[in-house]
Design an enzyme around this catalytic site. Structure first.
Site, PDB file in Angstrom:
ATOM      1  N   ASP A 160     -21.809   0.111  20.214  1.00 21.75           N
ATOM      2  CA  ASP A 160     -20.733   0.861  20.875  1.00 21.75           C
ATOM      3  C   ASP A 160     -21.227   1.729  22.030  1.00 21.75           C
ATOM      4  O   ASP A 160     -20.605   1.768  23.099  1.00 21.75           O
ATOM      5  CB  ASP A 160     -20.021   1.766  19.866  1.00 21.75           C
ATOM      6  CG  ASP A 160     -19.103   1.006  18.931  1.00 21.75           C
ATOM      7  OD1 ASP A 160     -18.919  -0.205  19.133  1.00 21.75           O
ATOM      8  OD2 ASP A 160     -18.584   1.631  17.992  1.00 21.75           O
TER       9      ASP A 160
ATOM     10  N   ARG B 147     -24.919   2.607  22.781  1.00 22.55           N
ATOM     11  CA  ARG B 147     -26.336   2.649  23.156  1.00 22.55           C
ATOM     12  C   ARG B 147     -26.538   2.697  24.666  1.00 22.55           C
ATOM     13  O   ARG B 147     -27.381   3.455  25.161  1.00 22.55           O
ATOM     14  CB  ARG B 147     -27.068   1.432  22.588  1.00 22.55           C
ATOM     15  CG  ARG B 147     -28.445   1.205  23.216  1.00 22.55           C
ATOM     16  CD  ARG B 147     -29.160   0.012  22.639  1.00 22.55           C
ATOM     17  NE  ARG B 147     -29.683   0.310  21.324  1.00 22.55           N
ATOM     18  CZ  ARG B 147     -30.783   1.033  21.105  1.00 22.55           C
ATOM     19  NH1 ARG B 147     -31.433   1.554  22.110  1.00 22.55           N
ATOM     20  NH2 ARG B 147     -31.202   1.256  19.892  1.00 22.55           N
TER      21      ARG B 147
ATOM     22  N   GLU C 115     -27.028   6.648   7.089  1.00 22.10           N
ATOM     23  CA  GLU C 115     -27.601   7.731   7.906  1.00 22.10           C
ATOM     24  C   GLU C 115     -26.759   8.991   7.771  1.00 22.10           C
ATOM     25  O   GLU C 115     -27.269  10.089   7.567  1.00 22.10           O
ATOM     26  CB  GLU C 115     -27.637   7.316   9.385  1.00 22.10           C
ATOM     27  CG  GLU C 115     -28.852   6.557   9.810  1.00 22.10           C
ATOM     28  CD  GLU C 115     -28.876   6.306  11.311  1.00 22.10           C
ATOM     29  OE1 GLU C 115     -29.809   5.616  11.756  1.00 22.10           O
ATOM     30  OE2 GLU C 115     -27.977   6.781  12.038  1.00 22.10           O
TER      31      GLU C 115
END
Length: 245
Positions: A22, A24, A86
């Site tokens: 999306d 980077r 994460e």
């Protein structure tokens, strides 16, 4: 010259969590550049290779050893199990007060994240269909998305992106400068003498603009000294303002 802000107990100032597909090559890349330009030591997964079902030990260590985490919640963030894991780890650190979390809702409605609607709801439903093991993991992800959506952050919709990034970096810089080290600075050996020397070099009573560099090997206390003199200047300005009222 930009200065690093990492405390002696943390390896990174910021951990960046994002969905590579999306953002980077656009928003996250611009944010990373702005952070590094200000000397903010940022962990950025250069490869972002989502291998396996759990995040790597290296990423877990990076999260645990960051003072702050920025979570860029984009449209397809929840479609990645890696990103969700994460986020769960980041929030665990936040609850233990070891780390602070700053969410950015990048072109998504925070209420969709909070209530698992739209792409976020679709992604979670797909995870439930595909998950072979205990579906309890999806519940953990749902709870984490709700928790992160309730944190104070930024909604990028209808915002000028460069100005938004500038605002984010500015707020983070302020937070880093105001973050206390685990040791009380006043009790550190020699700190008062070094502060006095810096005050003389800076000529705080003068209207001149001065720049002083603090150089030396890692671990000597450069960041601690910079924070201490920053607080001294802040106190002086506050006192001057009070006298003028």
């Amino acid at each position: 010259m930009a200065a690093a802000f990492s405390s002696s107990q943390k390896s990174y100032d910021v951990f960046l969590s994002f969905r590579g597909d999306d953002t980077r090559n656009n928003f996250t890349a611009h944010l990373l550049q702005a952070l590094r330009n200000k000397g903010i030591n940022t962990f950025f997964d250069e490869d972002k290779l989502e291998k396996g079902r759990v995040i790597s030990p290296a990423l877990i260590t990076a999260i645990e050893n960051s003072m702050f985490s920025i979570i860029v919640l984009s449209e397809n963030y929840a479609s990645s199990r890696w990103c969700l894991e994460e986020m769960v780890k980041i929030l665990e650190c936040n609850r233990s007060k070891e780390e602070r979390v700053l969410p950015i809702f990048y072109n998504v409605d925070p209420s969709d994240v909070r209530n698992h609607r739209g792409k976020f709801g679709e992604a979670l439903a797909k995870h439930e269909e595909n998950l072979e093991e205990n579906g309890e993991r999806v519940k953990i992800w749902r709870d984490a998305l709700t928790e992160v959506a309730n944190l104070s952050g930024w909604d990028s919709r209808n915002r000028n992106e460069p100005l938004l990034i500038k605002e984010i970096v500015g707020k983070l810089l302020k937070k880093l400068l105001n973050t206390s080290t685990s040791d009380t600075e006043e009790n550190l050996v020699g700190i008062k003498y070094r502060i006095q020397k810096l005050r003389l070099l800076l000529c705080l009573q003068s209207d001149d603009v001065r720049m002083v560099g603090i150089c030396g090997m890692g671990g000597l206390g450069k960041t601690t000294l910079a924070r201490a003199i920053y607080r001294e200047v802040k106190k002086l300005k506050a006192f001057s303002s009070t006298c003028l009222i």
